[in-house]
Design a protein around this motif. Sequence first.
Motif, PDB file in Angstrom:
ATOM      1  N   PRO A 136       9.706  -2.605  12.618  1.00 54.95           N
ATOM      2  CA  PRO A 136       8.366  -2.468  13.164  1.00 54.95           C
ATOM      3  C   PRO A 136       7.807  -1.077  12.855  1.00 54.95           C
ATOM      4  N   LEU A 137       6.520  -1.018  12.550  1.00 51.15           N
ATOM      5  CA  LEU A 137       5.893   0.246  12.196  1.00 51.15           C
ATOM      6  C   LEU A 137       6.020   1.284  13.304  1.00 51.15           C
ATOM      7  N   ARG A 138       5.854   0.826  14.577  1.00 48.63           N
ATOM      8  CA  ARG A 138       5.943   1.740  15.730  1.00 48.63           C
ATOM      9  C   ARG A 138       7.282   2.481  15.747  1.00 48.63           C
ATOM     10  N   ALA A 139       8.342   1.686  15.539  1.00 52.10           N
ATOM     11  CA  ALA A 139       9.687   2.274  15.592  1.00 52.10           C
ATOM     12  C   ALA A 139       9.876   3.269  14.462  1.00 52.10           C
ATOM     13  N   ALA A 158       1.200  11.054   6.432  1.00 52.90           N
ATOM     14  CA  ALA A 158       0.214  10.167   7.042  1.00 52.90           C
ATOM     15  C   ALA A 158      -0.375  10.815   8.288  1.00 52.90           C
ATOM     16  N   ARG A 159       0.483  11.464   9.084  1.00 52.77           N
ATOM     17  CA  ARG A 159       0.011  12.115  10.308  1.00 52.77           C
ATOM     18  C   ARG A 159      -0.942  13.262   9.993  1.00 52.77           C
ATOM     19  N   SER A 186       0.823  -1.204   0.000  1.00 53.62           N
ATOM     20  CA  SER A 186       0.000   0.000   0.000  1.00 53.62           C
ATOM     21  C   SER A 186       0.860   1.259   0.000  1.00 53.62           C
ATOM     22  N   HIS A 187       0.270   2.367  -0.437  1.00 54.09           N
ATOM     23  CA  HIS A 187       0.972   3.651  -0.336  1.00 54.09           C
ATOM     24  C   HIS A 187       0.566   4.343   0.956  1.00 54.09           C
ATOM     25  N   ASP A 188      -0.349   3.729   1.679  1.00 56.14           N
ATOM     26  CA  ASP A 188      -1.024   4.417   2.771  1.00 56.14           C
ATOM     27  C   ASP A 188      -0.594   3.834   4.129  1.00 56.14           C
ATOM     28  N   LEU A 189       0.240   4.583   4.860  1.00 57.03           N
ATOM     29  CA  LEU A 189       0.750   4.123   6.157  1.00 57.03           C
ATOM     30  C   LEU A 189      -0.381   3.779   7.119  1.00 57.03           C
ATOM     31  N   ALA A 190      -1.420   4.621   7.115  1.00 59.93           N
ATOM     32  CA  ALA A 190      -2.515   4.420   8.068  1.00 59.93           C
ATOM     33  C   ALA A 190      -3.205   3.084   7.797  1.00 59.93           C
ATOM     34  N   VAL A 191      -3.393   2.774   6.505  1.00 62.38           N
ATOM     35  CA  VAL A 191      -4.047   1.514   6.141  1.00 62.38           C
ATOM     36  C   VAL A 191      -3.167   0.330   6.530  1.00 62.38           C
ATOM     37  N   VAL A 192      -1.879   0.430   6.205  1.00 63.20           N
ATOM     38  CA  VAL A 192      -0.960  -0.655   6.533  1.00 63.20           C
ATOM     39  C   VAL A 192      -0.929  -0.873   8.047  1.00 63.20           C
TER      40      VAL A 192
END
Lengths: 262, 270
Positions: A231-234, A251-252, A205-211
């Motif tokens: 990891p996405l969090r990091a 994304a933010r 995906s291009h979309d961080l929020a979706v991923v």
Amino acid sequence: MSLLTVSDLTVSTADGRTLVDGLSFSIAKGHRLGLIGESGSGKSLTALAVTGLLPPGLRASGTVLLDGTPVIGANERSLNRLRGRVAAVVFQEPSTALDPLMRLGNQVAEPLRRHQGLRGAALRAAVASALEEVALPARVAHAYPHEVSGGQRQRAAIAMALACRPALLIADEPTTALDVTVQAEVLALLDRLVAAHDMALLFVSHDLAVVGKVTDEVVVLSSGRAVRTGPLRAILADPQDDYTAALVASARRLDEALGGAL
Amino acid sequence: MRRRVFLIAGIVLVALVVGIALVSLFWTPFPAADTTGGRLEGPGAHHLLGTDKLGRDLLTRLMIGARIAVAVGLGAVALGAVVGGVAGLLAGFANRWLDDTLAALLDILIAFPTLLLAMLVVAARGASLGSAIVAIGLAMSAIVARLTRVLVKRVLAMDYVTLARTSGVSWPRIVTAHVLPNIWPTMAVNLALQFGLAVLAEASLSYLGLGPPPPNASWGRLLQEAQSTVLTAPIGAIAPGVLLVVLVVGVNLLADGLRDVADPTRRGHR
């Protein structure tokens, strides 16, 4: 042993342009990985290369091991044994992913007929339960794709992909063509089904929020290279490079506008 | 609803000509070579549509002409569809090199005027009904092949074909389940158009004296023979002309209607 191992994957055009450059990652059985990048970053090509489906004119090199079988350089017959059973794909655009002239039930039946050898009443029952699994009403089996909504089409496409219980599901922007409300439903459905059947997931995906809604591990792609893996969090907390920082910032901004929780 | 009317009109017109052709197999008012009538008689009780300049019954000749028109149309379209369809499928599936070669060959074939190509075949095989069918069918196959190639390429680029491949569906099954149904609506209309053109091409060949030889009376030959007497006995030219129009228009209406039946995305939208 991991289910999918990609090492040093390179995809280039006939005239020598490199579209994916030395990409490496792996997915263990039952694990999930997100592949993130802007359009043209090579993420969809990576998904296609993994199943040996690159369009003509593109060449892949490096190693892709799917369930221990090399994909690059393999012939159609050995690839066919992997496709559907080991790895299945859900595409971005459900309206082109479904044959407009075939009833949805028949399209869902195709992989079942092929891989499980089902016929007649057993096949019809399997189609009915496949549709039920993706929360589609039974009458959809008799409908043509243009007679149902975009979200229902994508559900049908997911039902097709899951029909043979693949060990790995590859989802290439599966919600990008859908309305935001429908997006959330389809994402939740994917999330639930992947968990229920203990499948591995490669989510493009291009979309961080979706991923972020379906996976914790991500690879960030830019111009065909992996710029961050982890990891996405990091990555959200500490983007490190400029490209990832820009991706996170945008994304933010979107998320804030929608009052979300990234 | 309007579509339905067209479909029915097409069926009626085509059935009319096919019916005449079928009846001619068992019964005609006079034997084909009968010249007992007077020359250029007008329509009357004995000769319903009159006679030509050799005293042959016009209705008899028209009925035999219907048989030839339908045979040429069906035969040429069948030949063109099979040869052209297979060539087009091959080109559509082929690698770049073979595809380019086939496409160039097709362009050369299409650049040849149909009639010239037909005359070549007739010159090689001699004038007969079979020659006319082969000649027109071959000329048509190039056009059919080019259309098929483009349509096949468009379907093959679709995600549902990729998906069928990812779920391990074999190529022959992809052709029969996805490619053929998706190219058929467009092909059907084109083939009907080609049917009309084939009937006209046969009329042209016959008009030039290259069609089935006498006493076979194709509509084109009737038109040609009536040319010199069109002012004194116009019905000799008008009657085959009208039948030609009836058949060609009928087939086109029928094809339009059939496409709508074959294509569910067009149903219920008109």
